[in-house]
Motif scaffolding. Sequence first.
Motif, short mmCIF file in Angstrom:
data_model
loop_
_atom_site.label_atom_id
_atom_site.label_comp_id
_atom_site.label_asym_id
_atom_site.label_seq_id
_atom_site.Cartn_x
_atom_site.Cartn_y
_atom_site.Cartn_z
N HIS A 190 -0.35 -5.24 6.64
CA HIS A 190 0.19 -5.57 7.95
C HIS A 190 -0.30 -4.52 8.94
O HIS A 190 -0.55 -3.39 8.57
CB HIS A 190 1.71 -5.56 7.94
N CYS A 200 1.23 -4.35 2.17
CA CYS A 200 2.50 -5.06 2.10
C CYS A 200 3.31 -4.50 0.94
O CYS A 200 2.83 -4.39 -0.18
CB CYS A 200 2.28 -6.55 1.92
N GLN A 201 4.53 -4.09 1.26
CA GLN A 201 5.37 -3.49 0.23
C GLN A 201 6.37 -4.50 -0.30
O GLN A 201 7.29 -4.17 -1.03
CB GLN A 201 6.13 -2.29 0.84
N ASN A 202 6.17 -5.72 0.10
CA ASN A 202 7.15 -6.75 -0.12
C ASN A 202 6.42 -7.97 -0.65
O ASN A 202 5.96 -8.80 0.10
CB ASN A 202 7.82 -7.02 1.24
N CYS A 260 6.45 -11.32 0.81
CA CYS A 260 6.27 -11.42 2.26
C CYS A 260 5.60 -12.73 2.64
O CYS A 260 4.60 -13.12 2.06
CB CYS A 260 5.43 -10.24 2.74
N GLU A 297 8.32 -0.81 5.02
CA GLU A 297 8.57 -2.20 5.33
C GLU A 297 10.02 -2.53 4.98
O GLU A 297 10.48 -2.21 3.88
CB GLU A 297 7.60 -3.08 4.53
#
Lengths: 132, 132
Positions: free
Chosen positions: A59, A70-72, A75, A94
Amino acid sequence: MQKEHSLSKNQKIIFDLIDKSGGPMKAYSILFNVQKKGIKAPLQVYRALDKLVEIGKIHKIESRNAFIACQNSSCQVSKATAFSICESCENVSEISNSKLLKYLSSFSDNSGMKYSKYNLEFFGLCKKCKSK
Amino acid sequence: MQKEHSLSKNQKIIFDLIDKSGGPMKAYSILFNVQKKGIKAPLQVYRALDKLVEIGKIHKIESRNAFIACQNSSCQVSKATAFSICESCENVSEISNSKLLKYLSSFSDNSGMKYSKYNLEFFGLCKKCKSK
DNA sequence: TAACGTTATGTAATAATATAACATTTATAA
DNA sequence: TTATAAATGTTATATTATTACATAACGTTA
Ligand SMILES: [Zn+2]
Ligand SMILES: [Zn+2]
Ligand SMILES: [Zn+2]
Ligand SMILES: [Zn+2]
Protein backbone atom coordinates in the motif's frame (compact mmCIF):
# COMPACT_ATOMS: atom_id res chain seq x y z
CA MET A 1 -10.46 -17.27 -2.53
CA GLN A 2 -8.26 -14.75 -4.19
CA LYS A 3 -6.42 -15.15 -7.45
CA GLU A 4 -2.75 -15.76 -6.80
CA HIS A 5 -0.75 -13.26 -8.76
CA SER A 6 2.61 -14.51 -9.81
CA LEU A 7 5.01 -11.65 -9.60
CA SER A 8 7.40 -10.80 -12.38
CA LYS A 9 11.12 -10.56 -11.75
CA ASN A 10 11.23 -6.88 -10.89
CA GLN A 11 8.02 -7.04 -8.94
CA LYS A 12 9.37 -9.87 -6.84
CA ILE A 13 12.68 -8.17 -6.13
CA ILE A 14 10.93 -5.02 -5.03
CA PHE A 15 8.20 -6.71 -3.05
CA ASP A 16 10.73 -8.85 -1.18
CA LEU A 17 12.76 -5.79 -0.28
CA ILE A 18 9.78 -3.86 1.07
CA ASP A 19 8.39 -6.89 2.84
CA LYS A 20 11.67 -7.71 4.55
CA SER A 21 12.21 -4.11 5.60
CA GLY A 22 9.13 -4.42 7.80
CA GLY A 23 8.22 -0.77 7.38
CA PRO A 24 7.49 1.88 4.82
CA MET A 25 10.07 2.47 2.10
CA LYS A 26 10.40 5.34 -0.32
CA ALA A 27 10.78 4.83 -4.03
CA TYR A 28 14.28 6.17 -4.39
CA SER A 29 15.48 4.30 -1.36
CA ILE A 30 14.10 1.16 -2.97
CA LEU A 31 15.88 2.08 -6.18
CA PHE A 32 19.16 2.48 -4.35
CA ASN A 33 18.71 -0.89 -2.69
CA VAL A 34 17.95 -2.84 -5.84
CA GLN A 35 20.59 -1.42 -8.10
CA LYS A 36 22.84 -4.35 -7.37
CA LYS A 37 20.07 -6.56 -8.73
CA GLY A 38 20.04 -4.74 -12.05
CA ILE A 39 17.17 -2.35 -11.52
CA LYS A 40 18.68 0.92 -12.56
CA ALA A 41 15.93 3.40 -13.29
CA PRO A 42 13.16 5.08 -11.30
CA LEU A 43 10.58 3.97 -13.81
CA GLN A 44 11.38 0.34 -13.23
CA VAL A 45 10.69 0.87 -9.56
CA TYR A 46 7.52 2.88 -10.07
CA ARG A 47 6.12 0.34 -12.50
CA ALA A 48 6.63 -2.47 -10.06
CA LEU A 49 5.18 -0.37 -7.25
CA ASP A 50 2.11 0.48 -9.31
CA LYS A 51 1.45 -3.14 -10.00
CA LEU A 52 2.06 -4.24 -6.42
CA VAL A 53 -0.34 -1.58 -5.19
CA GLU A 54 -2.90 -2.64 -7.77
CA ILE A 55 -2.89 -6.23 -6.63
CA GLY A 56 -2.85 -5.30 -2.97
CA LYS A 57 0.58 -6.68 -2.04
CA ILE A 58 1.70 -3.26 -0.90
CA HIS A 59 0.00 0.00 0.00
CA LYS A 60 1.07 3.57 -0.47
CA ILE A 61 1.24 5.72 2.65
CA GLU A 62 0.04 8.87 0.94
CA SER A 63 1.12 11.33 3.59
CA ARG A 64 4.65 9.97 3.46
CA ASN A 65 5.10 9.06 -0.19
CA ALA A 66 6.16 5.65 0.95
CA PHE A 67 5.18 2.07 0.38
CA ILE A 68 4.57 -0.69 2.88
CA ALA A 69 3.86 -4.39 2.51
CA CYS A 70 0.30 -5.39 3.26
CA GLN A 71 0.25 -6.65 6.82
CA ASN A 72 -3.26 -7.88 6.51
CA SER A 73 -3.49 -10.91 4.30
CA SER A 74 -7.19 -10.54 3.89
CA CYS A 75 -6.90 -6.95 2.75
CA GLN A 76 -9.53 -6.25 0.13
CA VAL A 77 -7.07 -5.67 -2.67
CA SER A 78 -6.24 -2.09 -1.79
CA LYS A 79 -9.84 -0.99 -1.59
CA ALA A 80 -9.93 -0.41 2.13
CA THR A 81 -6.80 0.64 3.93
CA ALA A 82 -6.11 2.16 7.31
CA PHE A 83 -2.83 2.98 8.95
CA SER A 84 -1.49 4.34 12.17
CA ILE A 85 1.54 6.54 11.92
CA CYS A 86 3.75 7.71 14.74
CA GLU A 87 4.68 11.31 14.13
CA SER A 88 7.78 10.95 16.22
CA CYS A 89 9.49 7.76 15.05
CA GLU A 90 7.54 7.40 11.80
CA ASN A 91 6.60 3.84 12.61
CA VAL A 92 3.67 2.77 10.47
CA SER A 93 1.34 -0.12 10.92
CA GLU A 94 -1.73 -1.31 9.15
CA ILE A 95 -4.91 -1.28 11.18
CA SER A 96 -6.95 -4.42 10.95
CA ASN A 97 -9.74 -3.51 13.34
CA SER A 98 -12.65 -5.22 11.64
CA LYS A 99 -15.28 -2.97 13.19
CA LEU A 100 -13.57 0.10 11.83
CA LEU A 101 -13.02 -1.40 8.41
CA LYS A 102 -16.60 -2.56 8.23
CA TYR A 103 -17.92 0.79 9.38
CA LEU A 104 -15.96 2.60 6.70
CA SER A 105 -16.68 0.11 3.95
CA SER A 106 -20.36 0.57 4.48
CA PHE A 107 -20.21 4.32 4.87
CA SER A 108 -22.48 6.34 2.69
CA ASP A 109 -23.96 9.79 2.88
CA ASN A 110 -26.45 11.86 0.98
CA SER A 111 -23.91 13.32 -1.43
CA GLY A 112 -24.81 10.94 -4.23
CA MET A 113 -21.26 9.61 -4.30
CA LYS A 114 -20.83 5.91 -4.83
CA TYR A 115 -17.78 4.99 -2.76
CA SER A 116 -15.59 2.14 -3.86
CA LYS A 117 -12.41 2.72 -1.95
CA TYR A 118 -10.97 4.56 1.00
CA ASN A 119 -7.73 5.28 2.73
CA LEU A 120 -7.43 6.36 6.33
CA GLU A 121 -4.35 7.56 8.12
CA PHE A 122 -4.25 8.08 11.87
CA PHE A 123 -1.45 10.11 13.38
CA GLY A 124 -0.20 10.20 16.91
CA LEU A 125 2.46 8.85 19.19
CA CYS A 126 3.31 5.21 19.57
CA LYS A 127 3.75 3.55 22.94
CA LYS A 128 7.50 4.01 22.94
CA CYS A 129 7.48 7.64 21.88
CA LYS A 130 4.69 8.55 24.29
CA SER A 131 6.77 7.51 27.25
CA LYS A 132 9.82 9.56 26.33
CA MET B 1 -14.60 30.09 20.12
CA GLN B 2 -11.57 29.85 17.97
CA LYS B 3 -8.74 32.30 17.77
CA GLU B 4 -9.07 34.41 14.65
CA HIS B 5 -5.84 34.24 12.77
CA SER B 6 -5.09 37.31 10.76
CA LEU B 7 -3.41 36.22 7.62
CA SER B 8 -0.26 37.79 6.32
CA LYS B 9 -0.09 39.26 2.85
CA ASN B 10 1.06 36.13 1.06
CA GLN B 11 -1.17 33.89 3.11
CA LYS B 12 -4.17 36.01 2.22
CA ILE B 13 -3.39 36.10 -1.48
CA ILE B 14 -3.00 32.35 -1.57
CA PHE B 15 -5.95 31.54 0.61
CA ASP B 16 -8.23 33.78 -1.43
CA LEU B 17 -7.13 32.09 -4.63
CA ILE B 18 -7.76 28.60 -3.31
CA ASP B 19 -11.00 29.57 -1.68
CA LYS B 20 -12.36 31.24 -4.79
CA SER B 21 -11.36 28.32 -6.97
CA GLY B 22 -13.86 26.18 -5.08
CA GLY B 23 -11.78 23.04 -5.50
CA PRO B 24 -8.36 21.59 -4.91
CA MET B 25 -5.37 23.44 -6.30
CA LYS B 26 -1.82 22.27 -6.76
CA ALA B 27 1.13 24.24 -5.49
CA TYR B 28 2.64 25.11 -8.83
CA SER B 29 -0.69 26.05 -10.28
CA ILE B 30 -1.11 28.38 -7.32
CA LEU B 31 2.35 29.75 -7.98
CA PHE B 32 1.49 30.43 -11.60
CA ASN B 33 -1.69 32.21 -10.59
CA VAL B 34 -0.12 34.51 -8.02
CA GLN B 35 2.93 35.57 -9.96
CA LYS B 36 1.19 38.72 -11.08
CA LYS B 37 0.79 39.56 -7.39
CA GLY B 38 4.51 39.37 -6.78
CA ILE B 39 4.85 35.87 -5.41
CA LYS B 40 7.63 34.47 -7.52
CA ALA B 41 9.08 31.41 -5.84
CA PRO B 42 7.80 27.97 -4.86
CA LEU B 43 8.97 28.45 -1.32
CA GLN B 44 6.77 31.46 -0.85
CA VAL B 45 3.81 29.34 -1.85
CA TYR B 46 4.76 26.36 0.28
CA ARG B 47 5.32 28.52 3.32
CA ALA B 48 1.90 30.07 3.04
CA LEU B 49 0.36 26.66 2.41
CA ASP B 50 2.08 25.20 5.48
CA LYS B 51 0.73 27.97 7.66
CA LEU B 52 -2.78 27.77 6.20
CA VAL B 53 -2.84 24.03 6.77
CA GLU B 54 -1.57 24.52 10.31
CA ILE B 55 -4.36 26.90 11.22
CA GLY B 56 -6.99 24.83 9.45
CA LYS B 57 -7.96 27.28 6.71
CA ILE B 58 -7.02 24.77 4.06
CA HIS B 59 -6.38 21.04 3.96
CA LYS B 60 -4.00 18.98 1.90
CA ILE B 61 -5.51 16.23 -0.20
CA GLU B 62 -2.65 13.80 0.27
CA SER B 63 -3.51 11.46 -2.56
CA ARG B 64 -3.56 14.36 -5.00
CA ASN B 65 -0.85 16.65 -3.69
CA ALA B 66 -3.38 19.40 -3.74
CA PHE B 67 -4.86 21.91 -1.35
CA ILE B 68 -8.48 22.82 -0.74
CA ALA B 69 -10.14 25.48 1.38
CA CYS B 70 -11.84 24.16 4.48
CA GLN B 71 -15.51 23.79 3.68
CA ASN B 72 -16.41 23.07 7.25
CA SER B 73 -16.10 26.14 9.40
CA SER B 74 -16.10 24.11 12.56
CA CYS B 75 -13.27 21.91 11.39
CA GLN B 76 -11.08 21.00 14.33
CA VAL B 77 -8.04 22.85 13.04
CA SER B 78 -6.83 20.17 10.70
CA LYS B 79 -6.96 17.43 13.27
CA ALA B 80 -9.83 15.53 11.76
CA THR B 81 -10.38 15.62 8.04
CA ALA B 82 -12.39 13.54 5.63
CA PHE B 83 -12.87 13.94 1.92
CA SER B 84 -14.72 12.36 -0.92
CA ILE B 85 -12.94 12.27 -4.22
CA CYS B 86 -14.42 11.43 -7.59
CA GLU B 87 -11.93 9.35 -9.50
CA SER B 88 -13.43 10.38 -12.78
CA CYS B 89 -13.79 14.17 -12.61
CA GLU B 90 -11.52 14.69 -9.61
CA ASN B 91 -14.15 16.67 -7.79
CA VAL B 92 -13.31 16.84 -4.09
CA SER B 93 -15.50 17.74 -1.19
CA GLU B 94 -15.07 17.76 2.53
CA ILE B 95 -17.23 15.37 4.46
CA SER B 96 -18.94 16.87 7.46
CA ASN B 97 -20.92 13.84 8.62
CA SER B 98 -20.76 14.33 12.35
CA LYS B 99 -21.33 10.67 13.18
CA LEU B 100 -18.35 9.66 11.07
CA LEU B 101 -16.14 12.39 12.44
CA LYS B 102 -17.09 11.53 15.99
CA TYR B 103 -16.57 7.83 15.43
CA LEU B 104 -13.09 8.43 14.06
CA SER B 105 -12.12 11.04 16.63
CA SER B 106 -12.88 8.62 19.40
CA PHE B 107 -11.29 5.63 17.72
CA SER B 108 -8.75 3.73 19.69
CA ASP B 109 -7.38 0.22 19.58
CA ASN B 110 -5.09 -1.93 21.63
CA SER B 111 -1.93 -0.88 19.82
CA GLY B 112 -0.91 1.56 22.51
CA MET B 113 -0.99 4.43 20.02
CA LYS B 114 -2.36 7.72 21.25
CA TYR B 115 -4.12 9.21 18.22
CA SER B 116 -4.29 12.94 17.86
CA LYS B 117 -5.15 13.39 14.20
CA TYR B 118 -6.51 11.57 11.21
CA ASN B 119 -7.12 12.01 7.52
CA LEU B 120 -9.61 9.97 5.55
CA GLU B 121 -10.07 9.93 1.81
CA PHE B 122 -12.97 8.17 0.13
CA PHE B 123 -12.82 7.43 -3.57
CA GLY B 124 -15.58 6.67 -5.98
CA LEU B 125 -17.79 8.21 -8.58
CA CYS B 126 -19.85 11.32 -8.08
CA LYS B 127 -23.48 11.58 -9.08
CA LYS B 128 -22.69 13.12 -12.44
CA CYS B 129 -19.95 10.68 -13.38
CA LYS B 130 -21.95 7.66 -12.24
CA SER B 131 -24.70 8.41 -14.72
CA LYS B 132 -22.42 8.70 -17.71
C1' DT C 1 4.24 -23.93 -34.38
C1' DA C 2 2.98 -19.26 -35.73
C1' DA C 3 0.68 -15.26 -35.02
C1' DC C 4 -1.38 -12.16 -31.90
C1' DG C 5 -2.28 -9.37 -28.06
C1' DT C 6 -0.82 -8.36 -23.43
C1' DT C 7 2.37 -7.61 -19.91
C1' DA C 8 6.86 -6.56 -18.50
C1' DT C 9 11.39 -4.57 -19.27
C1' DG C 10 15.23 -1.19 -20.55
C1' DT C 11 16.85 3.47 -21.17
C1' DA C 12 17.02 8.41 -21.52
C1' DA C 13 15.07 12.56 -20.72
C1' DT C 14 12.17 15.54 -18.24
C1' DA C 15 8.23 17.05 -15.38
C1' DA C 16 6.23 17.91 -10.98
C1' DT C 17 6.56 18.41 -6.11
C1' DA C 18 9.07 20.07 -2.15
C1' DT C 19 12.96 21.74 0.85
C1' DA C 20 17.67 23.81 2.36
C1' DA C 21 20.25 27.74 3.24
C1' DC C 22 20.86 32.37 3.95
C1' DA C 23 19.76 37.35 4.14
C1' DT C 24 16.38 40.73 5.25
C1' DT C 25 12.06 42.80 6.75
C1' DT C 26 7.86 43.23 9.34
C1' DA C 27 4.82 42.39 13.19
C1' DT C 28 4.14 41.57 18.31
C1' DA C 29 4.78 42.35 22.71
C1' DA C 30 7.48 42.93 27.14
C1' DT D 1 12.57 50.56 22.77
C1' DT D 2 14.47 46.45 22.39
C1' DA D 3 14.00 41.89 21.93
C1' DT D 4 11.63 38.03 19.81
C1' DA D 5 8.98 35.68 16.70
C1' DA D 6 6.90 35.51 12.24
C1' DA D 7 7.00 36.44 7.54
C1' DT D 8 9.34 37.53 3.26
C1' DG D 9 12.74 37.36 -0.71
C1' DT D 10 15.99 34.80 -3.46
C1' DT D 11 18.86 31.16 -5.26
C1' DA D 12 19.85 26.70 -5.54
C1' DT D 13 18.87 21.99 -4.98
C1' DA D 14 16.55 17.73 -3.47
C1' DT D 15 12.88 14.51 -3.97
C1' DT D 16 9.14 12.31 -6.24
C1' DA D 17 7.04 10.85 -10.46
C1' DT D 18 5.99 10.58 -15.54
C1' DT D 19 6.60 10.77 -20.85
C1' DA D 20 8.26 8.73 -24.78
C1' DC D 21 10.06 5.25 -27.28
C1' DA D 22 12.19 0.70 -28.17
C1' DT D 23 12.49 -4.16 -27.09
C1' DA D 24 11.58 -8.60 -24.88
C1' DA D 25 8.87 -12.20 -22.57
C1' DC D 26 4.59 -14.41 -21.90
C1' DG D 27 0.02 -16.51 -22.64
C1' DT D 28 -3.56 -17.72 -25.80
C1' DT D 29 -5.42 -19.79 -29.53
C1' DA D 30 -5.59 -20.51 -34.83
ZN1 LIG E 1 -3.41 -4.41 3.50
ZN1 LIG F 1 7.01 6.33 17.79
ZN1 LIG G 1 -12.09 21.46 7.19
ZN1 LIG H 1 -17.21 13.01 -10.98
